[in-house]
Design a protein around this motif. Sequence first.
Motif, PDB file in Angstrom:
ATOM      1  N   GLY A 143       0.781  -1.219   0.000  1.00 50.20           N
ATOM      2  CA  GLY A 143       0.000   0.000   0.000  1.00 50.20           C
ATOM      3  C   GLY A 143       0.816   1.274   0.000  1.00 50.20           C
ATOM      4  N   ILE A 144       2.131   1.160  -0.041  1.00 48.87           N
ATOM      5  CA  ILE A 144       2.978   2.356  -0.069  1.00 48.87           C
ATOM      6  C   ILE A 144       2.867   3.063  -1.412  1.00 48.87           C
ATOM      7  CG2 ILE A 144       5.359   3.193   0.091  1.00 48.87           C
ATOM      8  CD1 ILE A 144       5.960   0.810   1.886  1.00 48.87           C
ATOM      9  N   VAL A 145       2.736   2.266  -2.468  1.00 44.80           N
ATOM     10  CA  VAL A 145       2.606   2.804  -3.821  1.00 44.80           C
ATOM     11  C   VAL A 145       1.232   2.412  -4.357  1.00 44.80           C
ATOM     12  CG1 VAL A 145       3.545   2.772  -6.169  1.00 44.80           C
ATOM     13  CG2 VAL A 145       5.070   2.548  -4.199  1.00 44.80           C
ATOM     14  N   ALA A 146       0.570   3.346  -5.042  1.00 47.24           N
ATOM     15  CA  ALA A 146      -0.744   3.049  -5.605  1.00 47.24           C
ATOM     16  C   ALA A 146      -0.629   1.924  -6.626  1.00 47.24           C
ATOM     17  CB  ALA A 146      -1.335   4.300  -6.261  1.00 47.24           C
ATOM     18  N   ALA A 147      -1.480   0.904  -6.467  1.00 48.86           N
ATOM     19  CA  ALA A 147      -1.391  -0.273  -7.337  1.00 48.86           C
ATOM     20  C   ALA A 147      -2.385  -0.251  -8.482  1.00 48.86           C
ATOM     21  CB  ALA A 147      -1.601  -1.539  -6.510  1.00 48.86           C
ATOM     22  N   GLY A 148      -3.421   0.584  -8.372  1.00 53.55           N
ATOM     23  CA  GLY A 148      -4.454   0.551  -9.400  1.00 53.55           C
ATOM     24  C   GLY A 148      -5.148  -0.801  -9.390  1.00 53.55           C
ATOM     25  N   ARG A 149      -5.306  -1.393 -10.565  1.00 54.75           N
ATOM     26  CA  ARG A 149      -5.959  -2.695 -10.668  1.00 54.75           C
ATOM     27  C   ARG A 149      -4.963  -3.814 -10.954  1.00 54.75           C
ATOM     28  NH1 ARG A 149     -11.093  -2.359 -14.525  1.00 54.75           N
ATOM     29  NH2 ARG A 149     -11.360  -4.416 -13.589  1.00 54.75           N
ATOM     30  N   SER A 150      -3.680  -3.510 -10.870  1.00 57.18           N
ATOM     31  CA  SER A 150      -2.669  -4.506 -11.201  1.00 57.18           C
ATOM     32  C   SER A 150      -2.502  -5.509 -10.060  1.00 57.18           C
ATOM     33  CB  SER A 150      -1.328  -3.839 -11.503  1.00 57.18           C
ATOM     34  OG  SER A 150      -0.821  -3.216 -10.337  1.00 57.18           O
ATOM     35  N   ASP A 151      -2.123  -6.726 -10.435  1.00 57.29           N
ATOM     36  CA  ASP A 151      -1.859  -7.774  -9.465  1.00 57.29           C
ATOM     37  C   ASP A 151      -0.386  -7.699  -9.084  1.00 57.29           C
ATOM     38  OD1 ASP A 151      -1.692 -10.012  -7.921  1.00 57.29           O
ATOM     39  OD2 ASP A 151      -1.917 -11.441  -9.558  1.00 57.29           O
ATOM     40  N   SER A 152      -0.071  -6.804  -8.148  1.00 55.69           N
ATOM     41  CA  SER A 152       1.330  -6.567  -7.792  1.00 55.69           C
ATOM     42  C   SER A 152       1.975  -7.801  -7.187  1.00 55.69           C
ATOM     43  CB  SER A 152       1.424  -5.388  -6.818  1.00 55.69           C
ATOM     44  OG  SER A 152       0.596  -5.600  -5.679  1.00 55.69           O
ATOM     45  N   VAL A 153       1.205  -8.608  -6.451  1.00 48.29           N
ATOM     46  CA  VAL A 153       1.766  -9.813  -5.842  1.00 48.29           C
ATOM     47  C   VAL A 153       2.161 -10.817  -6.922  1.00 48.29           C
ATOM     48  CG1 VAL A 153       1.339 -11.742  -4.270  1.00 48.29           C
ATOM     49  CG2 VAL A 153       0.419  -9.481  -3.741  1.00 48.29           C
ATOM     50  N   GLY A 154       1.292 -11.007  -7.906  1.00 47.67           N
ATOM     51  CA  GLY A 154       1.600 -11.905  -9.017  1.00 47.67           C
ATOM     52  C   GLY A 154       2.814 -11.443  -9.803  1.00 47.67           C
ATOM     53  N   HIS A 155       2.919 -10.131 -10.012  1.00 48.70           N
ATOM     54  CA  HIS A 155       4.070  -9.577 -10.723  1.00 48.70           C
ATOM     55  C   HIS A 155       5.356  -9.839  -9.944  1.00 48.70           C
ATOM     56  CE1 HIS A 155       1.278  -6.388 -12.801  1.00 48.70           C
ATOM     57  NE2 HIS A 155       1.003  -7.635 -13.135  1.00 48.70           N
ATOM     58  N   LEU A 156       5.303  -9.578  -8.635  1.00 49.92           N
ATOM     59  CA  LEU A 156       6.483  -9.775  -7.793  1.00 49.92           C
ATOM     60  C   LEU A 156       6.892 -11.245  -7.754  1.00 49.92           C
ATOM     61  CD1 LEU A 156       8.551  -8.706  -5.750  1.00 49.92           C
ATOM     62  CD2 LEU A 156       6.814  -8.975  -3.967  1.00 49.92           C
ATOM     63  N   LEU A 157       5.925 -12.147  -7.614  1.00 50.86           N
ATOM     64  CA  LEU A 157       6.228 -13.574  -7.578  1.00 50.86           C
ATOM     65  C   LEU A 157       6.857 -14.043  -8.885  1.00 50.86           C
ATOM     66  CD1 LEU A 157       2.981 -14.840  -5.824  1.00 50.86           C
ATOM     67  CD2 LEU A 157       5.300 -14.947  -4.885  1.00 50.86           C
ATOM     68  N   GLY A 158       6.323 -13.568 -10.002  1.00 52.63           N
ATOM     69  CA  GLY A 158       6.900 -13.932 -11.292  1.00 52.63           C
ATOM     70  C   GLY A 158       8.327 -13.441 -11.434  1.00 52.63           C
ATOM     71  N   LEU A 159       8.562 -12.190 -11.037  1.00 55.91           N
ATOM     72  CA  LEU A 159       9.910 -11.615 -11.116  1.00 55.91           C
ATOM     73  C   LEU A 159      10.895 -12.420 -10.274  1.00 55.91           C
ATOM     74  CD1 LEU A 159      11.582  -9.097 -12.151  1.00 55.91           C
ATOM     75  CD2 LEU A 159      11.087  -8.085  -9.925  1.00 55.91           C
ATOM     76  N   VAL A 160      10.489 -12.753  -9.055  1.00 56.81           N
ATOM     77  CA  VAL A 160      11.359 -13.520  -8.155  1.00 56.81           C
ATOM     78  C   VAL A 160      11.640 -14.910  -8.734  1.00 56.81           C
ATOM     79  CG1 VAL A 160      11.499 -14.622  -5.886  1.00 56.81           C
ATOM     80  CG2 VAL A 160      10.680 -12.266  -6.089  1.00 56.81           C
ATOM     81  N   CYS A 161      10.618 -15.540  -9.305  1.00 61.84           N
ATOM     82  CA  CYS A 161      10.810 -16.852  -9.929  1.00 61.84           C
ATOM     83  C   CYS A 161      11.855 -16.782 -11.034  1.00 61.84           C
ATOM     84  CB  CYS A 161       9.485 -17.362 -10.505  1.00 61.84           C
ATOM     85  SG  CYS A 161       8.321 -18.004  -9.275  1.00 61.84           S
ATOM     86  N   GLY A 162      11.770 -15.755 -11.859  1.00 60.56           N
ATOM     87  CA  GLY A 162      12.722 -15.603 -12.959  1.00 60.56           C
ATOM     88  C   GLY A 162      14.144 -15.385 -12.468  1.00 60.56           C
ATOM     89  N   VAL A 163      14.300 -14.543 -11.443  1.00 63.89           N
ATOM     90  CA  VAL A 163      15.623 -14.270 -10.887  1.00 63.89           C
ATOM     91  C   VAL A 163      16.222 -15.538 -10.280  1.00 63.89           C
ATOM     92  CG1 VAL A 163      16.859 -13.048  -9.053  1.00 63.89           C
ATOM     93  CG2 VAL A 163      15.195 -11.818 -10.476  1.00 63.89           C
ATOM     94  N   LEU A 164      15.417 -16.247  -9.475  1.00 65.41           N
ATOM     95  CA  LEU A 164      15.902 -17.463  -8.827  1.00 65.41           C
ATOM     96  C   LEU A 164      16.251 -18.544  -9.849  1.00 65.41           C
ATOM     97  CD1 LEU A 164      13.518 -17.735  -5.741  1.00 65.41           C
ATOM     98  CD2 LEU A 164      15.886 -16.929  -5.808  1.00 65.41           C
ATOM     99  N   TYR A 165      15.442 -18.621 -10.902  1.00 66.93           N
ATOM    100  CA  TYR A 165      15.714 -19.625 -11.928  1.00 66.93           C
ATOM    101  C   TYR A 165      17.033 -19.331 -12.641  1.00 66.93           C
ATOM    102  CZ  TYR A 165      15.045 -22.774 -15.871  1.00 66.93           C
ATOM    103  OH  TYR A 165      15.207 -23.773 -16.810  1.00 66.93           O
TER     104      TYR A 165
END
Length: 225
Positions: A193-215
């Motif tokens: 909630g620190i940054v306005a998210a609008g209607r985006s799925d910020s959690v899904g975006h973050l999880l995907g990014l982390v998956c890519g980095v870890l992979y």
Amino acid sequence: MDNVARFVRGLRRRVFLQDRLATGVLVLGLLLWYVGQLWALEAGWSRASLQWWFTTTDYPTLSPGLVLASLSHSFVSPRHLLANVAVLWLVGGDSEQWMGRWEVLAFFALTGVVAVVLSTVLTNQGTMGASGAAYAFVGFYCVHTVVARCDTFSLSRVPPFAVTVAWVRAFWNVMLTIAPVVFAAKFFGQWTGIVAAGRSDSVGHLLGLVCGVLYAVGRQYLSTL
């Protein structure tokens, strides 16, 4: 002139997805799937049926949407779809040069499903979209490129104020190093909630990014064994 010709050839390969068959399949598949979504909407499917097939809204009940949501996009506007297609077009194609075709397809499928399912579990809200998989490619591309070109990372090797190919590569590596951190901070800020998210799925975006980095990190580690 050789550098210019090489740049033009590389640009042409990216634009027309040459030697990027898996990426082309993903892009075409997402577009065709969206056509199928619109057909279902025009065919008069009920709201409950659309949610059952194309979103994770019915969680914790098992439904096709838990998997198919990673391919589906908003019925209201194609902007979400086109943004993900653009990311795949630009980043997925280059990632395919290192991964290989089947690995790209498996990577997209697994990271997409993980992102939508875990996002739903953590937020208790339904979601849809291939953004998790798209950002997984961003994470992989940034980390893998930096690791693969670490020998060109240092700007100190380049004379000051000299814009050369080596300087551009070094600068690009710096940007790739920073990008995952900036994206992660943004998505975490939206989640909290620190940054306005609008209607985006910020959690899904973050999880995907982390998956890519870890992979990318894990893949590089295994390659050194």
